[in-house]
Write an enzyme that holds these catalytic residues in place. Structure first.
Site, PDB file in Angstrom:
ATOM      1  N   ARG A   1       0.070  -3.603  -5.467  1.00 29.07           N
ATOM      2  CA  ARG A   1      -1.208  -3.309  -6.134  1.00 29.07           C
ATOM      3  C   ARG A   1      -1.142  -1.962  -6.839  1.00 29.07           C
ATOM      4  NH1 ARG A   1      -5.156   0.180  -4.709  1.00 29.07           N
ATOM      5  NH2 ARG A   1      -4.132   0.580  -2.713  1.00 29.07           N
ATOM      6  N   ARG A   2      -0.649  -0.949  -6.124  1.00 29.87           N
ATOM      7  CA  ARG A   2      -0.534   0.376  -6.735  1.00 29.87           C
ATOM      8  C   ARG A   2       0.533   0.389  -7.821  1.00 29.87           C
ATOM      9  NH1 ARG A   2      -0.776   2.611  -0.865  1.00 29.87           N
ATOM     10  NH2 ARG A   2      -2.983   3.111  -0.604  1.00 29.87           N
TER      11      ARG A   2
ATOM     12  N   ARG B   1       8.585   3.074   1.879  1.00 34.02           N
ATOM     13  CA  ARG B   1       7.905   2.657   3.103  1.00 34.02           C
ATOM     14  C   ARG B   1       8.090   3.665   4.223  1.00 34.02           C
ATOM     15  NH1 ARG B   1       9.181  -2.639   5.153  1.00 34.02           N
ATOM     16  NH2 ARG B   1       7.592  -1.990   6.639  1.00 34.02           N
TER      17      ARG B   1
ATOM     18  N   LYS C   1      -7.504  -4.213   5.742  1.00 32.70           N
ATOM     19  CA  LYS C   1      -6.660  -4.588   4.605  1.00 32.70           C
ATOM     20  C   LYS C   1      -5.335  -5.188   5.064  1.00 32.70           C
ATOM     21  CE  LYS C   1      -4.328  -0.267   3.240  1.00 32.70           C
ATOM     22  NZ  LYS C   1      -4.086   0.610   2.090  1.00 32.70           N
ATOM     23  N   ASP C   2      -5.016  -5.065   6.376  1.00 29.59           N
ATOM     24  CA  ASP C   2      -3.806  -5.669   6.921  1.00 29.59           C
ATOM     25  C   ASP C   2      -4.051  -7.050   7.527  1.00 29.59           C
ATOM     26  OD1 ASP C   2      -2.394  -3.370   6.279  1.00 29.59           O
ATOM     27  OD2 ASP C   2      -2.704  -2.454   8.247  1.00 29.59           O
TER      28      ASP C   2
ATOM     29  N   CYS D   1       1.843 -10.832  -0.188  1.00 28.26           N
ATOM     30  CA  CYS D   1       2.441  -9.524  -0.502  1.00 28.26           C
ATOM     31  C   CYS D   1       3.259  -9.529  -1.785  1.00 28.26           C
ATOM     32  CB  CYS D   1       3.293  -9.047   0.673  1.00 28.26           C
ATOM     33  SG  CYS D   1       2.264  -8.425   2.008  1.00 28.26           S
TER      34      CYS D   1
ATOM     35  N   ARG E   1       6.707   9.385   4.784  1.00 31.82           N
ATOM     36  CA  ARG E   1       6.596   9.380   3.318  1.00 31.82           C
ATOM     37  C   ARG E   1       6.411  10.804   2.783  1.00 31.82           C
ATOM     38  NH1 ARG E   1       3.101   3.914   1.806  1.00 31.82           N
ATOM     39  NH2 ARG E   1       3.274   3.027   3.878  1.00 31.82           N
TER      40      ARG E   1
END
Length: 264
Positions: A85-86, A103, A37-38, A196, A109
């Site tokens: 997205r989230r 981040r 996904k990166d 992004c 986190r």
């Protein structure tokens, strides 16, 4: 190194893979292992990605100290997430919540969450499992509640295009079902020119009949606009690439050029 700015402001997706790609092209390493996904939709010239490992769980984990689900969070609660997205999907379904950029690595986190910087956060369940930290998830969101990122849970291994020996090794490790699903989702992303600043989600999988089922989503960052589509077809490379492409063009057409102009 830079944790106080959104990804889009400091270079976007390629940021996560650039140093590893450079090492591969310079011959300092022979293979590059990436979270798919990166990986940008175009590989650096001189590299090839002949291998995807079996896909881990694609879902997102909800982590909170005082609520079991997003729906249980009181109005005004702050959810931390670096993912547009989230953020967009949360705000679309729960407009009373507040979402802030959040981040750092997983441990950072979780520490910020415990210290009260935010009330809740979301992380990829695959990442938590690989870190042996799955027990930190309060609950797991279904793909209906939170459609995953393109290629979430998939690991890819790249090598140089002129390294036949390494290509043979990696090809023998390839998990074809995963490779095809990832190709389908990345084609969808490529058509939408996802970066992004664009909230995009997609999920392709083999259904109980052995066919490909696909769902895709394109949203505005504030969650006020969400476009969704679904497709099904045979579980073959050509069909799945065409299917992802077709779904991408459909949502691009629905959104119109003005939608993307506003995200630059």
């Amino acid at each position: 190194m830079i944790l106080d700015k959104p990804l889009a402001d400091i270079g976007g997706k390629g940021l996560f893979t650039k140093e590893i790609d450079d090492a591969l092209l310079q011959g300092r390493i022979d293979i590059a292992v990436h979270s798919m996904k990166d990986v940008p939709t175009y590989l650096p010239e001189g590299t090839i990605l002949p291998c995807n490992l079996p896909r881990e769980d694609v879902r997102d984990a909800f982590i909170c100290l005082n609520a079991k689900t997003l729906a249980e969070l009181p109005a005004g609660s702050v959810v931390g997430s670096a993912s547009l997205r989230r953020q967009s999907q949360i705000l679309y379904k729960y407009p009373s919540l507040k979402v802030v950029n959040f981040r750092g690595n997983v441990q950072t986190r979780l520490r910020k969450l415990k210290e009260g910087d935010v009330h809740a956060t979301l992380l990829a369940l695959a990442g938590l499992k690989r870190l042996n930290m799955a027990e930190t998830a309060t609950s797991v969101l279904s793909v209906d509640e939170m459609l995953p990122a393109v290629a979430q849970g998939a690991i890819g291994i790249a090598c140089r295009t002129n390294d036949d020996k390494m290509m043979d090794y990696l090809s023998s490790l390839n998990h074809e079902d995963t490779r095809l699903a990832v190709a389908c989702e990345r084609e969808f992303l490529s058509v939408l020119d996802g970066n992004c600043r664009t909230p995009i989600a997609a999920y392709a999988y083999r259904d109980k009949d052995g066919n490909c089922s696909f769902r895709g989503l394109l949203a505005s960052p504030d969650g006020s606009i969400v476009y969704e589509t679904s497709r099904s077809g045979t579980y073959t490379f050509d069909d799945m690439v065409a299917l992802g492409q077709d779904a991408g063009y459909e949502l691009k057409s629905k959104a119109g050029p003005g939608f993307f102009d506003g995200l630059q």
